[in-house]
Design an enzyme around this catalytic site. Sequence first.
Site, short mmCIF file in Angstrom:
data_model
loop_
_atom_site.label_atom_id
_atom_site.label_comp_id
_atom_site.label_asym_id
_atom_site.label_seq_id
_atom_site.Cartn_x
_atom_site.Cartn_y
_atom_site.Cartn_z
NE ARG A 136 -29.75 -69.21 36.75
CZ ARG A 136 -28.75 -69.08 35.80
NH1 ARG A 136 -27.68 -68.98 35.50
NH2 ARG A 136 -29.56 -70.23 34.93
CE LYS A 158 -44.83 -62.90 52.87
NZ LYS A 158 -46.11 -62.75 54.12
CD GLU A 200 -51.60 -54.01 55.44
OE1 GLU A 200 -51.39 -53.99 56.47
OE2 GLU A 200 -52.09 -54.56 54.27
CE LYS A 242 -43.65 -56.45 56.74
NZ LYS A 242 -44.48 -56.64 55.26
CD GLU A 252 -46.97 -65.83 55.88
OE1 GLU A 252 -46.46 -64.85 55.43
OE2 GLU A 252 -47.86 -66.41 56.07
NE ARG A 256 -43.35 -61.80 56.09
CZ ARG A 256 -42.29 -61.30 55.63
NH1 ARG A 256 -40.73 -61.60 55.20
NH2 ARG A 256 -42.96 -60.06 54.47
CG ASN A 260 -50.80 -62.17 56.01
OD1 ASN A 260 -50.16 -61.07 55.40
ND2 ASN A 260 -49.80 -63.70 56.16
CG HIS A 263 -53.81 -59.42 55.53
ND1 HIS A 263 -53.92 -58.28 56.75
CD2 HIS A 263 -53.07 -58.71 54.32
CE1 HIS A 263 -53.22 -57.29 55.96
NE2 HIS A 263 -52.20 -57.10 55.45
CG HIS A 267 -56.47 -61.80 50.75
ND1 HIS A 267 -55.58 -62.76 51.06
CD2 HIS A 267 -55.84 -60.75 50.20
CE1 HIS A 267 -53.85 -62.07 50.99
NE2 HIS A 267 -53.64 -60.63 50.54
CG HIS A 280 -53.90 -54.83 50.28
ND1 HIS A 280 -54.15 -55.99 50.24
CD2 HIS A 280 -53.52 -54.65 51.66
CE1 HIS A 280 -53.80 -56.83 51.25
NE2 HIS A 280 -52.58 -56.06 51.81
P1 NAD Z 1 -50.03 -48.82 45.09
O1 NAD Z 1 -48.83 -49.08 45.00
O2 NAD Z 1 -51.47 -49.12 43.96
O3 NAD Z 1 -50.46 -47.44 45.47
C1 NAD Z 1 -51.60 -47.02 45.35
C2 NAD Z 1 -51.56 -46.05 44.34
O4 NAD Z 1 -50.65 -44.85 45.32
C3 NAD Z 1 -52.10 -45.52 43.24
O5 NAD Z 1 -52.79 -44.74 42.31
C4 NAD Z 1 -50.16 -44.85 42.99
O6 NAD Z 1 -49.76 -44.42 41.33
C5 NAD Z 1 -50.73 -44.19 43.74
N1 NAD Z 1 -49.10 -43.44 44.87
C6 NAD Z 1 -48.23 -43.73 44.79
N2 NAD Z 1 -47.86 -42.68 45.69
C7 NAD Z 1 -47.98 -41.60 45.95
C8 NAD Z 1 -47.89 -41.10 45.96
N3 NAD Z 1 -46.56 -40.12 47.05
N4 NAD Z 1 -48.45 -39.43 45.46
C9 NAD Z 1 -49.83 -40.13 44.80
N5 NAD Z 1 -49.73 -40.91 44.44
C10 NAD Z 1 -49.27 -42.20 44.58
O7 NAD Z 1 -50.64 -49.48 46.26
P2 NAD Z 1 -50.77 -49.83 47.91
O8 NAD Z 1 -51.69 -50.09 48.96
O9 NAD Z 1 -49.06 -48.78 48.09
O10 NAD Z 1 -49.95 -50.82 47.44
C11 NAD Z 1 -50.31 -51.78 47.48
C12 NAD Z 1 -50.51 -53.59 46.89
O11 NAD Z 1 -49.22 -53.67 47.76
C13 NAD Z 1 -50.91 -54.33 46.14
O12 NAD Z 1 -50.16 -55.41 45.26
C14 NAD Z 1 -50.43 -55.76 47.63
O13 NAD Z 1 -50.98 -57.17 47.22
C15 NAD Z 1 -49.14 -55.51 47.94
N6 NAD Z 1 -49.05 -55.94 49.30
C16 NAD Z 1 -47.82 -56.21 50.02
C17 NAD Z 1 -47.17 -56.28 50.80
C18 NAD Z 1 -45.95 -56.84 51.08
O14 NAD Z 1 -45.41 -57.40 51.92
N7 NAD Z 1 -44.66 -57.74 49.99
C19 NAD Z 1 -47.53 -56.24 52.25
C20 NAD Z 1 -48.82 -55.39 51.82
C21 NAD Z 1 -49.57 -55.03 50.56
N1 GLY Z 2 -47.64 -58.04 54.90
C1 GLY Z 2 -47.50 -59.08 55.58
C2 GLY Z 2 -45.94 -59.98 55.72
O1 GLY Z 2 -45.31 -58.63 55.36
O2 GLY Z 2 -45.74 -61.51 55.84
#
Ligand code: NAD
Ligand code: GLY
Length: 383
Positions: A136, A158, A200, A242, A252, A256, A260, A263, A267, A280
């Site tokens: 939890r 998030k 972003e 942010k 949100e 917030r 997006n 987005h 999406h 993304h």
């Molecule tokens: P990712 O986590 O898939 O990383 C991208 C690629 O880079 C992967 O292949 C990873 O292994 C590689 N990588 C990571 N760090 C590295 C490094 N230092 N050197 C070499 N390779 C490296 O993608 P991302 O773009 O970081 O994140 C996308 C994800 O984030 C999506 O799932 C999206 O939904 C999520 N997201 C979440 C929020 C939130 O607020 N929680 C906001 C935006 C995006």
């Molecule tokens: N990436 C959008 C949010 O964190 O709200």
Amino acid sequence: MTTFTSLPAFNAQVPAKGMVHIDLGDRAYDIHIGANAFANPSLWQGLPSGQTAMIVSNETVAPLYLQQLTNAIAPHYTRVLSVVLPDGEAYKDWQHLQLIFDALLAHQADRKTVLFALGGGVVGDMTGFASACYMRGVPFVQVPTTLLSQVDSSVGGKTGVNHPLGKNMIGAFYQPERVICDLSVLSTLPARELSAGLAEVIKYGPIADMAFFDWLEANMASLRAGDVDVLAVAVQRSCEIKAWVVAQDEREAGLRAILNFGHTFGHAIEAGMGYGNWLHGEAVGCGMVMAAHLSQRLGFVDAAYVERLTALIAAAGLPTRGPLLHNAQSNTSDGIYLGHMRVDKKAEGGQVRFVLVHAGGRATMASADDALVREVLAATCQA
Ligand code: NAD
Ligand code: GLY
């Protein structure tokens, strides 16, 4: 340290301060930004104590940085465990989340266990959600290793996984104890991933700060070249914006949603092309062009604004024209876009809601007629 209730003016002349505070009462925390974080013992002190730390990473990042993170935190825990997930958005699901719980339970990790997310947004979102659920709720630390995760996903709480019927549909708001952004790890990030992260970064300009947008125009080449000092300014300012938004609207309820920008269209591109084909950030970059066109059609910005934004997104190495979508039912591309947009989390009662930008660095939410959206798609999708 930057801590604020109103957003301070952007000042790129001031060297990056290296820390941003997110003011969330008893869930407040700091984001540390700098180079060579693993070699800086002070960054790893003062975290929740416990016998066990568990690092969650993936098959790409673990060989690069798992040992360095293990060494950095080892003085503070009796044992440092790790779980290494397969790499990719395709594995951001319930089944692979279970691997984290399996490892925690197999090692009898107690409720004082601290999780560390070492990776990009996929690892960060999954580790955060696992932390929210395990017993939890156990504390966790974000160690984001992509530009996208440093400026966006690691900040704000998030967390979640994808469901076959929708991206990020299963999750929780759960804040980390600390975020440690090591700019040095970006040196191993593929150029395409760096560009995706820049989408972003760029979004923070139109929604909140056109002075930052001006600075991005002037510094895009250095950002793409991986200049650590310039990246530090970009990560710092993105996190400031942010933090300012999240502190006002953690869950949100309203504001917030401006984070997006781009987005809703993005999406639809990701889903329509099949997850993993467009990154993304690439979809968000192109989605911002589309959302700017929509804002222009609604009279909020002029054609010159749209051209400027499009040029900056192109300069970041991102696509500015959307794909034509196809499906087995032979629906029109517009119809497929609209269908995906209706299941966006911002949709209310089946009505699509867009983040629209206004001149001067401001954003609002509104719905738009399908006819107007079709006009935008006609203007921005590849023939
Ligand atoms: P990712 O986590 O898939 O990383 C991208 C690629 O880079 C992967 O292949 C990873 O292994 C590689 N990588 C990571 N760090 C590295 C490094 N230092 N050197 C070499 N390779 C490296 O993608 P991302 O773009 O970081 O994140 C996308 C994800 O984030 C999506 O799932 C999206 O939904 C999520 N997201 C979440 C929020 C939130 O607020 N929680 C906001 C935006 C995006
Ligand atoms: N990436 C959008 C949010 O964190 O709200």
